[in-house]
Design an enzyme around this catalytic site. Sequence first.
Site, PDB file in Angstrom:
ATOM      1  N   ASP A   1       0.677   2.255   2.970  1.00 17.59           N
ATOM      2  CA  ASP A   1       1.182   1.290   3.611  1.00 17.59           C
ATOM      3  C   ASP A   1      -0.234   0.391   3.967  1.00 17.59           C
ATOM      4  O   ASP A   1      -1.299   1.076   4.005  1.00 17.59           O
ATOM      5  CB  ASP A   1       1.963   1.239   4.617  1.00 17.59           C
ATOM      6  CG  ASP A   1       2.592   0.148   5.354  1.00 17.59           C
ATOM      7  OD1 ASP A   1       2.021  -0.909   4.971  1.00 17.59           O
ATOM      8  OD2 ASP A   1       3.723   0.248   6.300  1.00 17.59           O
TER       9      ASP A   1
HETATM   10  C1  BGC Z   1       4.139  -3.165   6.132  1.00 18.15           C
HETATM   11  C2  BGC Z   1       4.816  -3.275   4.787  1.00 18.15           C
HETATM   12  C3  BGC Z   1       4.070  -4.403   4.072  1.00 18.15           C
HETATM   13  C4  BGC Z   1       2.518  -4.511   4.185  1.00 18.15           C
HETATM   14  C5  BGC Z   1       2.121  -5.440   3.217  1.00 18.15           C
HETATM   15  C6  BGC Z   1       2.570  -3.758   6.406  1.00 18.15           C
HETATM   16  O1  BGC Z   1       2.367  -3.841   7.784  1.00 18.15           O
HETATM   17  O2  BGC Z   1       4.736  -2.243   7.092  1.00 18.15           O
HETATM   18  O3  BGC Z   1       6.065  -3.067   4.764  1.00 18.15           O
HETATM   19  O4  BGC Z   1       4.663  -4.016   2.541  1.00 18.15           O
HETATM   20  O5  BGC Z   1       2.241  -4.593   5.502  1.00 18.15           O
HETATM   21  O6  BGC Z   1       2.489  -6.873   4.041  1.00 18.15           O
END
Ligand code: BGC
Length: 740
Positions: free
Chosen positions: A226
Site C-alpha cells: 500500500d
Molecule cells: C490506500 C489504497 C490506495 C493507495 C493509492 C492508499 O492510501 O489505502 O487503497 O490504492 O493509497 O491511492
Amino acid sequence: MIDEILASLSLEEKIKLLSGENAWHMEGLASFDLPGLTLTDGPHGVRLADEAAGEYFASKPATAFPIEAAMAATWNIDLIEEMAVHMGYESRFHGVQVLLGPGVNGKRSPLAGRNFEYFSEDPYLTGKMGTAFVKGVQSQGVGTSVKHYVGNEQETNRMVISSEIDSQALHEIYLKPFKMIVDEANPWTMMCAYNALNGVPLSRNPSLLIDILRNQWGYDGLVMSDWGAVWDKIESIKNCLDLEMPGPGKQDELAIQAYKDNALSMDSIDHRLRRVLALMMRSKKEFKPLKDYDFKKSHDIAKQVAAEAMVLLKNNGILPIKEKEAIGIIGEFAKKPRIQGGGSSHINPTVLNSFYKVMTQEKEIDYAAGYHGGQTNDELIKEALELAQSKDKVLLFVGTTELIEGEGFDRLDMKLPKGHRRLIDALIKVHDHIVLLNFSGSAVDLSAYTIDVAAIVQCWLPGQAGSEALRDLIYGQQNFSGKLSETFPLCLEHNPSYLSFPGSIDEVSYKESIFVGYRYYDTKKLPVLYPFGHGLSYTYFEYADLKVSSDEIIDDESLEVTVKITNTGDYSGQEVIQVYYGKPSAVVKRADKNLIKFKKVSLKSNESTTVKLLLKRDDFEFYSKKLKGMAVEEGHYQIFIGSSSRDIRLIKDIYIHSTDDVKEALSVNHSIRAFINDPEYGENILNIFNNLGFDKSNGLYEVMLGMPLKVALGIVQSFNLEEEKVEPLYQVIQSLQEKE
Ligand code: BGC
C-alpha cells in the site's frame, strides 16, 4: 527472457525496479522493449491523476460507479462483472494498466471509515463480488490489485496498528475472500495492507506473504505495498513483497549496502524482480489501448448497478409514487448529490445529474434544502415544514456527509448528522407520507424513524447515475431488488466489536472472532433493525419444493439443491435466493447461519422457476486448529433457504461423512468425563473407575468425573487402593504421555 534481463542489470538497476517510478507509475525497460505501467485507483472507477495539468489530487473524468457496498447489495454477479468490463474499457482509454481494486476487507464495525469501499460483512458475498470484479477488468487486458491484504478493518491508526486475529477468524472471515479471488480469477497483483497482523507488518510478513499466499494458495502474481507501507525495505524484499509503492524507493542505498554486507541475497532480489518483470511482460502482451470510448455505455451500466443496489428497507404501500401525486423534495442531497466516498477512490464523474434535475426535466417540483452540509437552522426547518404540509408525499434526502465518513478516519457513532436528524424529527411530526432516502456508505442508525416514516430506501453512495436509478425505482418503472450486504443493527452497542474497536494506538483485538455481522446477531438471537440480506420489492416471492439430491453425502461429493420460486405479486421483479448452512453441534462453535450460495432470478408476475444450486466441500469447511487448515466435520447440518438471514423460508437436514479427523486428541489434561464420552476410551475408563469403587452411588462421583485424568491418578493413589486396580489407570496415562 527474464533470465536474460536479470543477467544484464546491475545491482543498482535491479533495486531501483523494486519500487515505483513515482506516485502512479512503474518504470519500464526500454532496452528490452518493456513499457512502464500506470497504476490508478480503483475501485469505483478510474481515478487517473491529471498530471499533465500538474495536478496530483485532481483526476481526469471517468465514470463514478456505485461504491462497493452497493455493488454487493445487487447480489448480481454477472452485472458486477459486466460493470467491471466497462471499468476495463475506461482503463484502456486512459492508458491505465493496473486498476487498484477491488477492496475486499471485512466489516467488523459499522464505524470503519472505509466500509463503503468494501463489499460486505460476509466473506462469501465479498469473495464472489471481488471475483466478478477482477474477471471483468482483467478480461480487458487490464490488471487489478486486490487490497488490502489483510486485516485492515479500520482507519484509526491503520498505518501502525497490529490487528490481533485468531486463526479461525483469520481463515474463515478475513482471508477467505482473498483466497476465493486468487483461486477463481488470478488477479495480476495484490496490495498488502499498512497494518501488522499479530505483530508483524503485512509488508514483511512471512506467514502471510510466503506461507499462505505463495506456498499454500500458489499465487504467482505481483504483491505491491500500500502507498507508504514499506518501513523496512530489506525485510520486505526478503519476505516476498515484490514492489514498493509509491516510488522512487527511499531505502535503495540501504538495500544495496545490505547486499554488499551479505545481509540480503541476490536470490531474494531476483525473485522479487522476476514478478515485476512478469507483470511488465503480461501487460505488454495483454494491454491494448482504446482510442475512443463512449462513456454513455458506462453511465448506463452504472445506472443499472445503482438501481439493483438500492434497498427498499420499508414500504407501507406509499411507493411506487403515482405520476399525478403532488410530491415535495426535501434535503440538500437532492440538489448536491452524495454519490461517492472520500479518499483515494474519489472519481471525477463524466456527468452528474442531481435528483432534482432528473425529476424536474418534465415538470416543476417544489424543493426545500432542509440543511446545508450536516447543519440546519430554524429558517431551513420552517421552509421544509411549509413545503411538506402542502404535498401528498415527501421525498426526504438524508445521509452521512464526507466529513463523517471516508478514508483515513473512522466514524464516531452511527448517527446521521445532527442537522439531518433535527429535520427528520420535525417532519415526522407533521407528515405521515415521508419516503426517507438514506445516502451512506455503511449502516446508520435509523431506528428512531422506522415507525413514523412510510418508506425507507438505503441508496448507498450510488455513483454518478444514482439519481436516474432512484427516479425509476420510486416511480415503479423498475422494481427494487437490492438486498443489504451488511446488517443494520438496532444500535451500535449491539455490534460485536463495540468493546474492542478501534483498539489502542498499536493493537486492536478482533475479540468477536468469527462472529462478525449477522453471524453474531443471529447466533446471539439479538433483534436487529434490518437484517443481512433484507430488501423488499413491489412484488412477492413464494418459496416451495426444496429438494436435495441426497440426505447424506461424503465431504468431497457435491449436493444439488433445488427450490421453486414463484412471483406471486403484480410486478415483474428479481429475488435473491440465499442459502445458509448451520451446524448445531460442532467441535468448535459455529455461527447459527453461514451464507454459502445465492442466486438472483428475474420473474414476471405469476411466473415460476426452479433454482438449482450446487453445494460443495468448501461451503461446509471451517478452520481446524488441530489440522492447521480447512476441514469438514462429520455430522448433521442444516440447509436454510431464505430471502434474508432472518427470513428463512425452507429448511432441510443433511448428514456429511468426512474423513477429516477434526476432533481434538485427548490428553492427560482432559477430564475423566471427556474420556468416558469418547468412543475409543469410554468403556475402559468407566471400568477402571468402577473397579476403583467410583460409581454413580458414590457421592464424589460427579466431582471425580470433572477431574483431569492426571490429577485423578494422584488422588486415587492417595487413597491407598490395591495396586492392581490402580495400575490400568496408570498405564492409560503413560501411553497418553508417550503420544504427546
Ligand atoms: C490506500 C489504497 C490506495 C493507495 C493509492 C492508499 O492510501 O489505502 O487503497 O490504492 O493509497 O491511492
